[in-house]
Scaffold this motif. Structure first.
Motif, short mmCIF file in Angstrom:
data_model
loop_
_atom_site.label_atom_id
_atom_site.label_comp_id
_atom_site.label_asym_id
_atom_site.label_seq_id
_atom_site.Cartn_x
_atom_site.Cartn_y
_atom_site.Cartn_z
N LYS A 1 13.79 -15.35 37.67
CA LYS A 1 12.18 -15.55 38.13
C LYS A 1 11.51 -16.21 36.90
O LYS A 1 10.28 -16.53 36.82
N GLU A 2 12.08 -16.30 35.59
CA GLU A 2 11.20 -16.74 34.33
C GLU A 2 11.32 -18.13 34.41
O GLU A 2 10.57 -19.01 33.73
N ILE A 3 12.23 -18.76 35.22
CA ILE A 3 11.99 -20.44 35.30
C ILE A 3 11.52 -20.72 36.52
O ILE A 3 11.70 -20.40 37.89
N GLY A 4 10.37 -21.82 36.26
CA GLY A 4 9.57 -22.33 37.19
C GLY A 4 10.43 -23.13 38.26
O GLY A 4 11.25 -23.84 37.94
N THR A 5 9.94 -23.00 39.34
CA THR A 5 10.47 -23.79 40.48
C THR A 5 9.28 -24.74 41.31
O THR A 5 8.37 -24.60 41.17
#
Length: 134
Positions: free
Chosen positions: A22-26
């Motif tokens: 969830k810390e990596i943007g999508t």
């Protein structure tokens, strides 16, 4: 039954998006972040970019992402570059392919853009605990 542009785009977007960190943007985060400000942005991203462009034949998902990475390096758009380097790793590009794509741009876009892009790649590799020389 033929899929709608939206569903086709959503399927592709989900296929190439990392979801377990969830810390990596999508791409979905982008849509959510601007939903109130620009509600039609979702249809541009999902229907047009993914439903029309990414669903075209002729290039693999890896080739499409390498082209996207090269374009974003050239434009100097680091936030979007970070997103697409993540996408590249998710769909199977190796760190060497990503770094090779970026370094290949030195004669076309110059050292400053390439160095900035390599800094972003290094950050993404560290976030994902990806080793470059393995």
């Amino acid at each position: 039954m033929e899929k709608t542009r939206y569903q086709r785009g959503l399927d592709i977007m989900n296929e190439i998006t990392l979801t377990d960190n969830k810390e990596i943007g999508t791409h979905a985060d982008i849509v959510a972040a601007f939903k109130e400000l620009a509600p039609d942005l979702e249809s541009f991203i999902v229907e047009f970019a993914f439903g029309d462009i990414y669903s075209r034949e002729g290039l693999t998902k890896q080739q499409q992402t390498m082209v996207t990475i090269a374009s974003l390096v050239t434009l100097g758009t680091e936030p979007q570059l970070e997103l697409h380097i993540n996408t590249g790793l998710t769909i199977g590009l190796t760190p060497k392919e990503i770094v090779g794509t970026i370094v290949h741009l030195i004669p076309y876009t110059g050292f400053p853009r390439v160095l900035n892009a390599l800094k972003i790649a290094k950050k993404v590799f560290a976030q994902r605990d990806v080793k470059v020389n393995e």
